[in-house]
Design a protein around this motif. Structure first.
Motif, PDB file in Angstrom:
ATOM      1  N   ARG A 117      49.528  34.534  22.889  1.00 52.00           N
ATOM      2  CA  ARG A 117      48.136  34.841  22.560  1.00 52.00           C
ATOM      3  C   ARG A 117      47.324  35.080  23.825  1.00 52.00           C
ATOM      4  N   LEU A 118      47.532  34.260  24.846  1.00 55.18           N
ATOM      5  CA  LEU A 118      46.805  34.451  26.103  1.00 55.18           C
ATOM      6  C   LEU A 118      47.315  35.673  26.862  1.00 55.18           C
ATOM      7  N   TYR A 119      48.615  35.987  26.725  1.00 56.29           N
ATOM      8  CA  TYR A 119      49.125  37.249  27.284  1.00 56.29           C
ATOM      9  C   TYR A 119      48.376  38.428  26.658  1.00 56.29           C
ATOM     10  N   LEU A 120      48.197  38.373  25.333  1.00 53.29           N
ATOM     11  CA  LEU A 120      47.519  39.462  24.633  1.00 53.29           C
ATOM     12  C   LEU A 120      46.086  39.614  25.132  1.00 53.29           C
ATOM     13  N   ILE A 121      45.400  38.477  25.328  1.00 51.89           N
ATOM     14  CA  ILE A 121      44.035  38.539  25.848  1.00 51.89           C
ATOM     15  C   ILE A 121      44.029  39.138  27.254  1.00 51.89           C
TER      16      ILE A 121
END
Length: 361
Positions: free
Chosen positions: A308-312
Protein backbone atom coordinates in the motif's frame (compact mmCIF):
# COMPACT_ATOMS: atom_id res chain seq x y z
CA UNK A 1 26.42 14.39 -22.45
CA UNK A 2 24.99 11.57 -24.55
CA UNK A 3 24.32 8.36 -22.61
CA UNK A 4 24.96 6.28 -25.74
CA UNK A 5 28.54 7.58 -25.87
CA UNK A 6 29.25 6.44 -22.31
CA UNK A 7 28.03 2.85 -22.39
CA UNK A 8 27.58 0.23 -25.13
CA UNK A 9 24.45 0.92 -27.24
CA UNK A 10 22.82 -2.40 -26.34
CA UNK A 11 20.35 -3.37 -23.66
CA UNK A 12 22.94 -5.66 -22.13
CA UNK A 13 25.44 -2.82 -21.96
CA UNK A 14 22.92 -0.48 -20.37
CA UNK A 15 21.78 -3.03 -17.78
CA UNK A 16 25.15 -4.54 -16.89
CA UNK A 17 25.95 -2.13 -14.05
CA UNK A 18 22.65 -2.31 -12.15
CA UNK A 19 22.65 -6.08 -12.65
CA UNK A 20 26.17 -6.26 -11.22
CA UNK A 21 25.04 -4.12 -8.28
CA UNK A 22 22.04 -6.38 -7.69
CA UNK A 23 24.16 -9.55 -7.74
CA UNK A 24 26.88 -8.07 -5.53
CA UNK A 25 24.40 -6.68 -3.00
CA UNK A 26 22.59 -10.04 -2.95
CA UNK A 27 25.89 -11.84 -2.22
CA UNK A 28 27.00 -9.31 0.43
CA UNK A 29 23.62 -9.42 2.14
CA UNK A 30 23.91 -13.20 2.51
CA UNK A 31 27.31 -12.67 4.13
CA UNK A 32 25.85 -10.03 6.45
CA UNK A 33 23.07 -12.42 7.52
CA UNK A 34 25.68 -15.01 8.39
CA UNK A 35 28.33 -12.92 10.13
CA UNK A 36 26.73 -9.76 11.56
CA UNK A 37 24.88 -11.56 14.40
CA UNK A 38 28.21 -12.96 15.60
CA UNK A 39 29.45 -9.37 15.94
CA UNK A 40 26.43 -8.25 17.95
CA UNK A 41 24.48 -6.55 15.15
CA UNK A 42 21.05 -7.80 16.18
CA UNK A 43 17.72 -6.01 16.55
CA UNK A 44 15.79 -7.49 19.48
CA UNK A 45 11.98 -7.43 19.53
CA UNK A 46 10.03 -5.12 21.82
CA UNK A 47 9.47 -1.41 22.26
CA UNK A 48 8.45 0.35 19.04
CA UNK A 49 9.62 -2.58 16.90
CA UNK A 50 6.98 -4.81 15.35
CA UNK A 51 9.07 -7.93 14.70
CA UNK A 52 8.78 -10.81 17.17
CA UNK A 53 12.21 -12.45 16.92
CA UNK A 54 15.84 -11.24 16.84
CA UNK A 55 16.87 -10.07 13.35
CA UNK A 56 20.37 -9.10 12.15
CA UNK A 57 20.76 -5.41 11.40
CA UNK A 58 23.41 -3.35 9.67
CA UNK A 59 22.63 -4.91 6.29
CA UNK A 60 22.96 -1.48 4.69
CA UNK A 61 26.69 -2.18 4.67
CA UNK A 62 26.06 -4.50 1.72
CA UNK A 63 24.13 -1.81 -0.17
CA UNK A 64 26.86 0.76 0.52
CA UNK A 65 29.66 -1.58 -0.63
CA UNK A 66 27.84 -2.77 -3.75
CA UNK A 67 26.91 0.77 -4.76
CA UNK A 68 30.41 2.22 -4.60
CA UNK A 69 32.18 -0.85 -5.95
CA UNK A 70 30.02 -1.00 -9.08
CA UNK A 71 30.16 2.76 -9.58
CA UNK A 72 33.95 2.59 -9.37
CA UNK A 73 33.92 -0.19 -11.98
CA UNK A 74 31.73 1.95 -14.22
CA UNK A 75 34.11 4.91 -13.95
CA UNK A 76 37.12 2.71 -14.69
CA UNK A 77 35.41 1.36 -17.81
CA UNK A 78 34.36 4.73 -19.23
CA UNK A 79 35.86 8.14 -19.83
CA UNK A 80 33.50 10.62 -18.18
CA UNK A 81 34.50 14.25 -17.63
CA UNK A 82 34.04 15.01 -13.93
CA UNK A 83 33.23 11.38 -13.11
CA UNK A 84 35.74 10.95 -10.25
CA UNK A 85 34.62 14.23 -8.66
CA UNK A 86 31.00 13.12 -8.86
CA UNK A 87 31.94 9.76 -7.30
CA UNK A 88 33.71 11.50 -4.40
CA UNK A 89 30.70 13.77 -3.92
CA UNK A 90 28.84 10.69 -2.67
CA UNK A 91 31.73 8.75 -1.11
CA UNK A 92 33.25 11.40 1.17
CA UNK A 93 30.10 12.18 3.21
CA UNK A 94 28.93 8.55 3.08
CA UNK A 95 31.98 7.21 4.93
CA UNK A 96 31.39 9.00 8.29
CA UNK A 97 27.63 8.46 8.00
CA UNK A 98 27.97 4.71 7.45
CA UNK A 99 30.52 4.43 10.28
CA UNK A 100 28.04 6.25 12.53
CA UNK A 101 25.31 3.85 11.40
CA UNK A 102 27.42 0.80 12.17
CA UNK A 103 28.25 2.10 15.64
CA UNK A 104 24.60 2.86 16.31
CA UNK A 105 23.45 -0.52 14.98
CA UNK A 106 25.87 -2.20 17.35
CA UNK A 107 25.67 -0.07 20.51
CA UNK A 108 22.83 2.46 19.98
CA UNK A 109 24.13 5.98 20.55
CA UNK A 110 22.25 9.16 21.49
CA UNK A 111 20.31 11.25 19.00
CA UNK A 112 22.48 14.29 19.74
CA UNK A 113 25.67 12.48 18.71
CA UNK A 114 23.92 11.45 15.50
CA UNK A 115 22.91 15.05 14.85
CA UNK A 116 26.50 16.21 15.38
CA UNK A 117 27.78 13.71 12.81
CA UNK A 118 24.97 14.66 10.41
CA UNK A 119 26.09 18.29 10.65
CA UNK A 120 29.65 17.21 9.88
CA UNK A 121 28.33 15.32 6.85
CA UNK A 122 26.52 18.49 5.74
CA UNK A 123 29.78 20.44 6.01
CA UNK A 124 31.53 17.87 3.79
CA UNK A 125 28.76 18.03 1.18
CA UNK A 126 28.64 21.81 1.16
CA UNK A 127 32.43 22.21 1.04
CA UNK A 128 32.71 19.78 -1.86
CA UNK A 129 29.87 21.17 -3.98
CA UNK A 130 29.63 24.80 -2.78
CA UNK A 131 26.06 25.08 -4.16
CA UNK A 132 24.82 28.53 -5.10
CA UNK A 133 21.11 29.10 -4.70
CA UNK A 134 19.54 31.88 -6.74
CA UNK A 135 15.98 33.02 -6.07
CA UNK A 136 14.77 35.22 -8.93
CA UNK A 137 17.58 37.80 -9.22
CA UNK A 138 18.94 37.31 -5.71
CA UNK A 139 21.84 34.95 -4.99
CA UNK A 140 21.93 33.59 -1.46
CA UNK A 141 25.14 34.28 0.55
CA UNK A 142 27.27 31.37 1.65
CA UNK A 143 25.78 31.05 5.14
CA UNK A 144 22.24 30.86 3.72
CA UNK A 145 23.44 28.27 1.22
CA UNK A 146 24.99 26.26 4.05
CA UNK A 147 21.83 26.51 6.15
CA UNK A 148 19.54 25.41 3.31
CA UNK A 149 21.84 22.51 2.47
CA UNK A 150 21.88 21.44 6.14
CA UNK A 151 18.09 21.51 6.45
CA UNK A 152 17.60 19.51 3.25
CA UNK A 153 20.27 16.87 3.89
CA UNK A 154 19.27 16.26 7.53
CA UNK A 155 15.58 16.18 6.58
CA UNK A 156 16.03 13.52 3.88
CA UNK A 157 18.46 11.41 5.92
CA UNK A 158 16.04 11.25 8.82
CA UNK A 159 13.03 10.77 6.58
CA UNK A 160 14.36 7.43 5.34
CA UNK A 161 15.55 6.54 8.82
CA UNK A 162 12.07 7.10 10.28
CA UNK A 163 10.25 5.20 7.52
CA UNK A 164 12.48 2.15 8.01
CA UNK A 165 10.20 0.41 10.50
CA UNK A 166 8.65 -2.30 8.34
CA UNK A 167 10.07 -5.21 6.38
CA UNK A 168 11.21 -4.03 2.95
CA UNK A 169 9.66 -0.56 3.24
CA UNK A 170 12.65 1.80 3.08
CA UNK A 171 14.47 -0.27 0.44
CA UNK A 172 11.33 -0.65 -1.68
CA UNK A 173 10.49 3.04 -1.51
CA UNK A 174 14.11 3.74 -2.42
CA UNK A 175 13.71 1.69 -5.61
CA UNK A 176 10.53 3.60 -6.51
CA UNK A 177 12.27 6.93 -5.88
CA UNK A 178 15.17 5.79 -8.06
CA UNK A 179 12.75 5.12 -10.91
CA UNK A 180 11.17 8.56 -10.55
CA UNK A 181 14.49 10.40 -10.39
CA UNK A 182 15.91 8.44 -13.32
CA UNK A 183 12.98 9.58 -15.48
CA UNK A 184 13.47 13.09 -14.11
CA UNK A 185 17.15 13.25 -15.16
CA UNK A 186 16.44 11.62 -18.53
CA UNK A 187 13.81 14.28 -19.29
CA UNK A 188 16.16 17.04 -18.18
CA UNK A 189 18.82 15.71 -20.56
CA UNK A 190 22.61 15.81 -20.31
CA UNK A 191 22.63 13.84 -17.03
CA UNK A 192 24.04 10.47 -18.09
CA UNK A 193 26.21 10.05 -15.00
CA UNK A 194 23.25 10.61 -12.71
CA UNK A 195 21.09 8.10 -14.61
CA UNK A 196 23.71 5.35 -14.35
CA UNK A 197 24.31 6.14 -10.67
CA UNK A 198 20.58 5.90 -9.95
CA UNK A 199 20.32 2.60 -11.81
CA UNK A 200 23.20 1.17 -9.78
CA UNK A 201 21.54 2.28 -6.53
CA UNK A 202 18.27 0.66 -7.61
CA UNK A 203 20.09 -2.58 -8.39
CA UNK A 204 21.84 -2.59 -5.01
CA UNK A 205 18.54 -2.00 -3.19
CA UNK A 206 16.80 -4.78 -5.13
CA UNK A 207 19.61 -7.19 -4.26
CA UNK A 208 19.18 -6.34 -0.58
CA UNK A 209 15.38 -6.40 -0.79
CA UNK A 210 15.55 -10.11 -1.64
CA UNK A 211 16.30 -10.78 2.05
CA UNK A 212 14.62 -7.72 3.56
CA UNK A 213 11.07 -8.17 2.29
CA UNK A 214 8.63 -9.81 4.69
CA UNK A 215 9.52 -12.07 6.40
CA UNK A 216 12.79 -10.15 6.70
CA UNK A 217 16.00 -12.03 7.38
CA UNK A 218 17.99 -8.82 7.85
CA UNK A 219 17.38 -5.11 8.42
CA UNK A 220 19.04 -2.08 6.84
CA UNK A 221 19.70 -0.55 10.24
CA UNK A 222 20.81 3.05 10.52
CA UNK A 223 23.75 2.01 8.34
CA UNK A 224 21.48 1.54 5.35
CA UNK A 225 18.50 3.83 5.96
CA UNK A 226 20.64 6.93 6.49
CA UNK A 227 22.82 6.06 3.49
CA UNK A 228 19.73 5.82 1.25
CA UNK A 229 18.61 9.20 2.54
CA UNK A 230 22.05 10.68 1.94
CA UNK A 231 22.04 9.37 -1.63
CA UNK A 232 18.76 11.09 -2.49
CA UNK A 233 19.71 14.27 -0.65
CA UNK A 234 22.92 14.65 -2.66
CA UNK A 235 21.29 13.55 -5.91
CA UNK A 236 18.51 16.12 -5.63
CA UNK A 237 21.03 18.88 -4.90
CA UNK A 238 22.33 18.31 -8.43
CA UNK A 239 19.30 20.17 -9.74
CA UNK A 240 19.25 22.82 -7.02
CA UNK A 241 22.75 24.19 -7.67
CA UNK A 242 21.35 26.71 -10.11
CA UNK A 243 18.25 28.89 -10.06
CA UNK A 244 15.81 27.68 -7.41
CA UNK A 245 12.20 27.57 -8.58
CA UNK A 246 9.06 26.12 -7.07
CA UNK A 247 9.24 23.18 -9.47
CA UNK A 248 12.90 22.42 -8.73
CA UNK A 249 12.05 22.18 -5.01
CA UNK A 250 8.82 20.27 -5.57
CA UNK A 251 10.20 17.49 -7.74
CA UNK A 252 12.64 15.93 -5.24
CA UNK A 253 10.03 16.29 -2.49
CA UNK A 254 7.58 14.25 -4.58
CA UNK A 255 10.19 11.74 -5.74
CA UNK A 256 10.77 10.75 -2.10
CA UNK A 257 7.21 11.68 -1.16
CA UNK A 258 6.30 8.95 1.35
CA UNK A 259 9.35 9.39 3.65
CA UNK A 260 9.04 13.19 3.44
CA UNK A 261 5.30 13.06 4.22
CA UNK A 262 5.98 10.75 7.15
CA UNK A 263 8.62 13.04 8.68
CA UNK A 264 6.32 16.05 8.13
CA UNK A 265 3.56 14.29 10.06
CA UNK A 266 6.02 13.25 12.79
CA UNK A 267 7.22 16.84 13.34
CA UNK A 268 3.62 18.11 13.34
CA UNK A 269 2.40 15.40 15.73
CA UNK A 270 5.26 15.55 18.21
CA UNK A 271 5.32 19.36 18.28
CA UNK A 272 1.60 19.51 19.06
CA UNK A 273 1.97 16.94 21.84
CA UNK A 274 4.96 18.76 23.32
CA UNK A 275 3.13 22.08 23.33
CA UNK A 276 0.11 20.50 24.98
CA UNK A 277 2.10 18.58 27.58
CA UNK A 278 5.56 19.80 28.52
CA UNK A 279 6.40 16.35 29.90
CA UNK A 280 5.73 14.66 26.56
CA UNK A 281 8.64 13.66 24.34
CA UNK A 282 10.03 16.14 21.84
CA UNK A 283 10.53 16.01 18.10
CA UNK A 284 13.41 13.52 18.45
CA UNK A 285 11.41 11.11 20.63
CA UNK A 286 10.09 8.04 18.82
CA UNK A 287 6.48 6.87 18.75
CA UNK A 288 4.26 4.27 17.11
CA UNK A 289 2.22 6.62 14.93
CA UNK A 290 4.33 6.64 11.78
CA UNK A 291 2.65 5.97 8.44
CA UNK A 292 3.61 2.31 8.45
CA UNK A 293 2.28 1.87 11.98
CA UNK A 294 -1.13 3.32 11.24
CA UNK A 295 -1.47 1.54 7.87
CA UNK A 296 -0.43 -1.71 9.54
CA UNK A 297 -3.30 -1.30 12.00
CA UNK A 298 -5.70 -1.17 9.04
CA UNK A 299 -4.31 -4.00 6.92
CA UNK A 300 -3.83 -7.74 7.25
CA UNK A 301 -0.05 -7.71 7.67
CA UNK A 302 3.33 -6.28 6.77
CA UNK A 303 3.19 -7.30 3.10
CA UNK A 304 -0.14 -5.57 2.53
CA UNK A 305 1.13 -2.49 4.36
CA UNK A 306 4.33 -2.36 2.33
CA UNK A 307 2.46 -2.72 -0.98
CA UNK A 308 0.00 0.00 0.00
CA UNK A 309 2.82 2.42 0.82
CA UNK A 310 4.64 1.38 -2.38
CA UNK A 311 1.48 2.35 -4.28
CA UNK A 312 1.37 5.74 -2.55
CA UNK A 313 5.05 6.23 -3.42
CA UNK A 314 4.27 5.44 -7.07
CA UNK A 315 1.44 8.00 -7.05
CA UNK A 316 3.77 10.70 -5.72
CA UNK A 317 6.35 9.75 -8.36
CA UNK A 318 3.82 9.91 -11.20
CA UNK A 319 2.66 13.33 -10.02
CA UNK A 320 6.30 14.48 -9.96
CA UNK A 321 6.79 13.35 -13.55
CA UNK A 322 3.51 15.01 -14.63
CA UNK A 323 4.58 18.28 -13.01
CA UNK A 324 7.95 18.03 -14.75
CA UNK A 325 6.36 17.37 -18.16
CA UNK A 326 3.83 20.20 -17.76
CA UNK A 327 6.19 22.69 -16.13
CA UNK A 328 6.47 24.76 -19.34
CA UNK A 329 3.20 24.18 -21.19
CA UNK A 330 0.58 23.92 -18.45
CA UNK A 331 2.10 24.17 -14.94
CA UNK A 332 -1.25 25.04 -13.33
CA UNK A 333 -2.67 21.63 -14.25
CA UNK A 334 0.26 19.84 -12.63
CA UNK A 335 0.00 21.90 -9.46
CA UNK A 336 -3.79 21.35 -9.32
CA UNK A 337 -3.24 17.57 -9.48
CA UNK A 338 -0.68 17.91 -6.70
CA UNK A 339 -3.02 19.93 -4.47
CA UNK A 340 -5.83 17.39 -4.91
CA UNK A 341 -3.45 14.54 -4.03
CA UNK A 342 -2.19 16.36 -0.92
CA UNK A 343 -5.72 17.05 0.32
CA UNK A 344 -6.61 13.38 -0.13
CA UNK A 345 -3.41 12.31 1.65
CA UNK A 346 -4.07 14.62 4.60
CA UNK A 347 -7.69 13.47 4.91
CA UNK A 348 -6.60 9.84 4.76
CA UNK A 349 -3.48 9.85 6.93
CA UNK A 350 -3.36 13.00 9.11
CA UNK A 351 -6.31 12.27 11.40
CA UNK A 352 -3.99 11.76 14.40
CA UNK A 353 -2.18 15.06 13.78
CA UNK A 354 -5.44 16.94 13.22
CA UNK A 355 -6.83 15.52 16.47
CA UNK A 356 -3.67 16.43 18.43
CA UNK A 357 -3.81 19.98 17.00
CA UNK A 358 -7.49 20.35 17.84
CA UNK A 359 -6.85 19.12 21.38
CA UNK A 360 -3.99 21.61 21.74
CA UNK A 361 -6.23 24.48 20.59
Amino acid sequence: MNLAKLIPPTYAGILIYPILALAFAWFLTRLCIKFLPNLGFVRLPGGRHIHTSPIPRGGGLGVFTAFFTVNAAFLLGTDIPGGPEYFLRFLMPAIPLVILGLVDDRWEISAWIKLAVHLAVVAIIWNHARPEYSFSNWTAPWFVSLGLTAVWVILVINAFNLIDGLDGLAAGLGVISCGCMAVWFILLGNHAMEVVTIAVMAGALLGFLRYNFNPARIFLGDTGSTFIGLFFAILSLSTLDRVVTFTSILLPLLAIGVPIFDVFLAIWRRSARKLEDNHAGGIMTGDKDHLHHRVLRETSGQKATAFRLYLIGCVFSVIAIVVLILRQSAPAIGYLILMIALVIALRQFASIELWDSARLI
